[in-house]
Scaffold this active site. Structure first.
Site, mmCIF file in Angstrom:
data_model
loop_
_atom_site.group_PDB
_atom_site.id
_atom_site.type_symbol
_atom_site.label_atom_id
_atom_site.label_comp_id
_atom_site.label_asym_id
_atom_site.label_seq_id
_atom_site.Cartn_x
_atom_site.Cartn_y
_atom_site.Cartn_z
ATOM 1 N N HIS A 134 0.851 -1.188 0.000
ATOM 2 C CA HIS A 134 0.000 0.000 0.000
ATOM 3 C C HIS A 134 0.887 1.238 0.000
ATOM 4 O O HIS A 134 1.902 1.269 0.686
ATOM 5 C CB HIS A 134 -0.896 0.006 1.251
ATOM 6 C CG HIS A 134 -1.611 1.311 1.471
ATOM 7 N ND1 HIS A 134 -1.371 2.137 2.552
ATOM 8 C CD2 HIS A 134 -2.552 1.945 0.723
ATOM 9 C CE1 HIS A 134 -2.150 3.205 2.470
ATOM 10 N NE2 HIS A 134 -2.867 3.119 1.380
ATOM 11 N N SER A 135 0.508 2.250 -0.787
ATOM 12 C CA SER A 135 1.170 3.544 -0.762
ATOM 13 C C SER A 135 2.645 3.387 -1.144
ATOM 14 O O SER A 135 2.950 2.827 -2.189
ATOM 15 C CB SER A 135 0.987 4.167 0.625
ATOM 16 O OG SER A 135 1.414 5.497 0.632
ATOM 17 N N LEU A 136 3.571 3.843 -0.306
ATOM 18 C CA LEU A 136 4.983 3.697 -0.646
ATOM 19 C C LEU A 136 5.365 2.232 -0.733
ATOM 20 O O LEU A 136 6.218 1.846 -1.523
ATOM 21 C CB LEU A 136 5.855 4.398 0.397
ATOM 22 C CG LEU A 136 5.525 5.857 0.608
ATOM 23 C CD1 LEU A 136 6.420 6.447 1.684
ATOM 24 C CD2 LEU A 136 5.675 6.631 -0.677
#
Ligand SMILES: *[C@@H]1O[C@H](CO)[C@@H](O)[C@H](O)[C@H]1NC(C)=O
Ligand SMILES: *[C@@H]1O[C@H](CO)[C@@H](O)[C@H](O)[C@H]1NC(C)=O
Ligand SMILES: *[C@@H]1O[C@H](CO)[C@@H](O)[C@H](O)[C@H]1NC(C)=O
Ligand SMILES: *[C@@H]1O[C@H](CO)[C@@H](O)[C@H](O)[C@H]1NC(C)=O
Length: 423
Positions: free
Chosen positions: A277-279
């Site tokens: 998720h995300s980074l």
């Protein structure tokens, strides 16, 4: 050649999908076999990196979480995930990648002899698959049983391993595997992004994020302290300078490479999936294009520019990478830019917009009338408000999830000029 890193992985164990039925009959808690084309995953290890730049792994007890504290030898039920074949391209060796990157950095051709193959990946056309993968990824933010944890199997009882204090900011997550170790799913939580209302803000992460996802050292205005010194005035940026800064100052990619290598040592014959998720999603994609691993990235910032600056070789196809995002998330959409944006106010310049691979885009702005806000970025929002119920706009077309899109014509930072500029 690799920098030291600080990730720790954990592992999980898989279950008894293939138990012969006589055995299953003697285990009252054993589950029926999963539907065709599904793999059963069990949690094996936890992993985390710390500021000491090392990868740590903590094993969960054999037989599955909970086994250690229980007199029963029956492991908790596995997570059953539907699969479908997907075409990937694997490099001949890690040394070959390193050589290709080295040559590319010197302006020479860096063709690799990719080995194209069909492997089993998650069936991302199923809503249930995305929901389970999102929950597995979300749990990378939490210790088992903590508030926010999604129960995937039984209640867990594991000690707090290194790198899992709430304020620890490095990559961390879990390693799941099937019983025969043929498929391993690695989940990765991102480093901290200061969502409105919380989250530790760590300068090191900000440096990484601004190096990786900004056009030119996060020089948003003259009032900003840039994270590297490559700005050459008037929308001009020194290309070699931004590449050198990324390679020298960011442990993001080398950390992920070490993590992946560690998993291949633990599971030498496994087909490895990477979910983030995300980074953590951006890192999953960079590792996926490097190693040919199936990837599902939720709400990732655009990683294509970072891959080019890192001189990663281009595989013949990126269809094994799946991005899942929604249109109200300014990080995945690359619209969290400018000094007045919520990212800008927090000191972040997440300006990249282009992603590798396939995209499953939930148009929450149109279909749910959401406004674009950083607070829609967390994985819990995706789980609770998007994936947990049927998506009407897809069902109208007879699908469970929105149909695949690509960003093949995407251009990052189009207003900038890159070259060998001097001041
Ligand atoms: C998860 O499982 C534990 C123990 O079985 C239970 O106490 C808890 O309420 C469950 N959490 C959720 C969100 O279902
Ligand atoms: C799977 O890997 C684990 C290490 O995580 C090992 O203990 C186990 O024996 C392996 N199982 C099989 C069937 O190879
Ligand atoms: C992970 O890999 C790195 C180098 O790639 C190595 O130094 C380290 O000891 C490995 N860690 C584990 C836990 O295997
Ligand atoms: C969702 O939005 C799309 C446009 O992006 C529109 O064509 C479609 O009809 C909408 N569906 C629903 C159920 O709102």
């Amino acid at each position: 050649m690799l920098l030291p890193i600080s990730l720790a992985n954990l592992a999980l164990s898989i279950l008894s999908k293939f138990l012969p039925s006589e055995v299953a009959e003697h285990h009252p808690h054993a589950r029926p076999p999963p539907p065709n084309n599904a793999l059963d995953f069990r949690l094996r290890h936890m992993h985390a990196t710390t500021s000491s730049a090392r990868v740590y792994f903590a094993d969960l007890p054999p037989g599955g979480p909970g086994a250690a504290s229980s007199t029963s030898d029956i492991a908790s039920p596995p997570v059953s995930i539907r699969t479908s074949p997907m075409r990937t391209a694997r490099p001949p060796s890690f040394a070959a990648i390193a050589r290709a990157r080295y040559m590319s950095m010197r302006g020479q051709s860096a063709a690799l002899d990719w080995d194209e193959d069909d492997v089993l990946g998650p069936d991302v056309t199923r809503r249930e698959t995305l929901l389970l993968l999102a929950k597995m990824t979300s749990d990378a933010y939490f210790m088992p049983g903590a508030s926010g944890w999604y129960n995937l199997t039984d209640e867990w009882n594991v000690g707090m391993p290194v790198g899992w204090e709430p304020d620890d900011d490095g990559f961390r997550g879990y390693v799941f595997a099937t019983e025969d170790n043929s498929t391993v799913a690695l989940t990765i939580k991102g480093t901290s992004i200061p969502y409105i209302g919380g989250g530790p803000t760590i300068e090191k992460d900000k440096l990484n994020d601004n190096l990786l996802f900004s056009c030119c050292c996060a020089r948003v205005t003259s009032g900003w302290t840039p994270v590297c010194d490559c700005f050459r005035g008037d929308w001009k940026c020194n290309q070699e300078c931004v590449e050198t800064a990324l390679i020298d100052d960011s442990l993001f990619y080398p950390t992920g490479v070490n993590l992946y290598n560690n998993i291949t040592v633990m599971y030498p014959n496994a087909n490895i999936w990477i979910i983030g998720h995300s980074l953590g999603g951006a890192l999953a994609s960079l590792l996926g294009i490097t190693f040919g691993a199936p990837v599902v990235a939720f709400e990732p910032p655009g990683e294509r520019m970072a891959a080019q600056r890192l001189h990663l070789p281009s595989p013949p196809s990126t269809h094994h990478i799946t991005n899942v995002w929604h249109t109200a998330d300014p990080i995945a959409m690359g619209t969290c830019t400018g000094k007045l944006s919520t990212c800008g106010v927090a000191g972040y310049a997440m300006e990249s917009q282009c992603h590798f691979g396939n995209i499953i885009e939930y148009d929450t702005v149109t279909n749910l009338s959401w406004s674009v806000r950083l607070t829609t970025h967390p994985i819990a929002t995706v789980i609770e408000n998007i994936l947990s119920k049927p998506w009407a706009a897809a069902e109208e077309q007879g699908l469970e999830v929105p149909s695949i899109k690509r960003q093949d014509d995407c251009v990052d930072c189009f207003q900038w000029e890159y070259g060998n500029f001097t001041l």
